[in-house]
Scaffold this motif. Sequence first.
Motif, PDB file in Angstrom:
ATOM      1  N   GLN A  89       0.854  -1.183   0.000  1.00 22.26           N
ATOM      2  CA  GLN A  89       0.000   0.000   0.000  1.00 22.26           C
ATOM      3  C   GLN A  89       0.886   1.228   0.000  1.00 22.26           C
ATOM      4  O   GLN A  89       1.860   1.310   0.758  1.00 22.26           O
ATOM      5  CB  GLN A  89      -0.911   0.004   1.231  1.00 22.26           C
ATOM      6  N   PRO A 146      -0.481   9.084  -4.204  1.00 24.58           N
ATOM      7  CA  PRO A 146      -1.801   8.509  -3.918  1.00 24.58           C
ATOM      8  C   PRO A 146      -2.734   9.467  -3.186  1.00 24.58           C
ATOM      9  O   PRO A 146      -3.946   9.324  -3.270  1.00 24.58           O
ATOM     10  CB  PRO A 146      -1.474   7.295  -3.042  1.00 24.58           C
ATOM     11  N   THR A 177      -3.061   7.540 -17.311  1.00 25.44           N
ATOM     12  CA  THR A 177      -1.765   6.871 -17.280  1.00 25.44           C
ATOM     13  C   THR A 177      -0.848   7.370 -18.395  1.00 25.44           C
ATOM     14  O   THR A 177       0.347   7.582 -18.180  1.00 25.44           O
ATOM     15  CB  THR A 177      -1.949   5.352 -17.409  1.00 25.44           C
ATOM     16  N   TRP A 210       4.385   7.313  -8.539  1.00 24.51           N
ATOM     17  CA  TRP A 210       3.514   6.253  -8.043  1.00 24.51           C
ATOM     18  C   TRP A 210       2.687   5.737  -9.219  1.00 24.51           C
ATOM     19  O   TRP A 210       1.919   6.484  -9.835  1.00 24.51           O
ATOM     20  CB  TRP A 210       2.586   6.789  -6.961  1.00 24.51           C
ATOM     21  N   SER A 255       0.242   2.469 -10.627  1.00 28.45           N
ATOM     22  CA  SER A 255      -0.454   1.204 -10.381  1.00 28.45           C
ATOM     23  C   SER A 255      -0.241   0.218 -11.518  1.00 28.45           C
ATOM     24  O   SER A 255      -0.131  -0.991 -11.298  1.00 28.45           O
ATOM     25  CB  SER A 255      -1.958   1.464 -10.193  1.00 28.45           C
ATOM     26  N   HIS A 256      -0.193   0.746 -12.750  1.00 29.28           N
ATOM     27  CA  HIS A 256      -0.032  -0.113 -13.919  1.00 29.28           C
ATOM     28  C   HIS A 256       1.013   0.507 -14.859  1.00 29.28           C
ATOM     29  O   HIS A 256       1.000   1.711 -15.098  1.00 29.28           O
ATOM     30  CB  HIS A 256      -1.361  -0.273 -14.665  1.00 29.28           C
ATOM     31  N   ARG A 310       5.467   1.002  -6.917  1.00 24.17           N
ATOM     32  CA  ARG A 310       4.498   0.149  -7.610  1.00 24.17           C
ATOM     33  C   ARG A 310       3.992  -0.945  -6.680  1.00 24.17           C
ATOM     34  O   ARG A 310       4.594  -1.227  -5.645  1.00 24.17           O
ATOM     35  CB  ARG A 310       5.149  -0.455  -8.861  1.00 24.17           C
ATOM     36  N   PRO A 311       2.884  -1.604  -7.043  1.00 26.21           N
ATOM     37  CA  PRO A 311       2.316  -2.645  -6.177  1.00 26.21           C
ATOM     38  C   PRO A 311       3.258  -3.832  -6.001  1.00 26.21           C
ATOM     39  O   PRO A 311       3.993  -4.221  -6.920  1.00 26.21           O
ATOM     40  CB  PRO A 311       1.045  -3.060  -6.920  1.00 26.21           C
TER      41      PRO A 311
END
Length: 238
Positions: free
Chosen positions: A60, A87, A113, A135, A137-138, A162-163
């Motif tokens: 997170q 975020p 994105t 940051w 996510s994809h 990244r995740p």
Amino acid sequence: MLAAPIAPIRAEDIHPSLWRASQLARGRARVVETGYPVLSGELPGGGWPLGALVDLLVQQAGIGEMRLLQPALSALGERPIALLQPPQVPNGLGFGYLGLSLDRLLHVKAPKTADALWSAEQILRSGSCGALIFWASHAQSSSLRRLHLAAQSGETLFVMVRPLTVAQDASPALLRLALRPSAGGLMVDIVKRRGPARTEPLSIPLQPTPVLLSRHARLSRRPFTETAARSLPAEVAA
């Protein structure tokens, strides 16, 4: 008459990108000190690499990645720090507590994105920022390679947060670390580095600070610069 012994040839003497798998790479690439001796001792060159992609993998966002990077950001002098797609809203009071001048912070908003990737590439190629924290996510492999190549054109500290779920995916990053919160700091697993694998996590203590990223963040009377993607200042988008 005995011939003089021939000195062994080191891998890095052949090419800076070569290293022995049993040793940490000792190339001529520039690094910036992490501020944490236990971490620096496990990184090639003894610090965060400049001009290359660094992956911080988190369950997170906001678990301590900015506190981990704070000593390096402070060591970059007065060069701007770009925060791309954080975020939550960056808290000006919190960053001031860390000793990071608000005059140095550039908050880049990118609702799409594609806009975020474009902004990151422009910042890296311009070389106008000392650091870029992105940051994401994809991100497709092709996009990561493009950004890594753009980073190599300068000496910006380029970190993508990244995740943790992408840890098994291929990445051109020179350094990949997985971060997990712990009492008083972070547990850091080295997922990828130029050197031997390390199976034991590192325990990194972090000082308590005010919240740095929050939907209810408060700005100081001198808020940092905000800009939208594709409307970057000329010195950044050049």
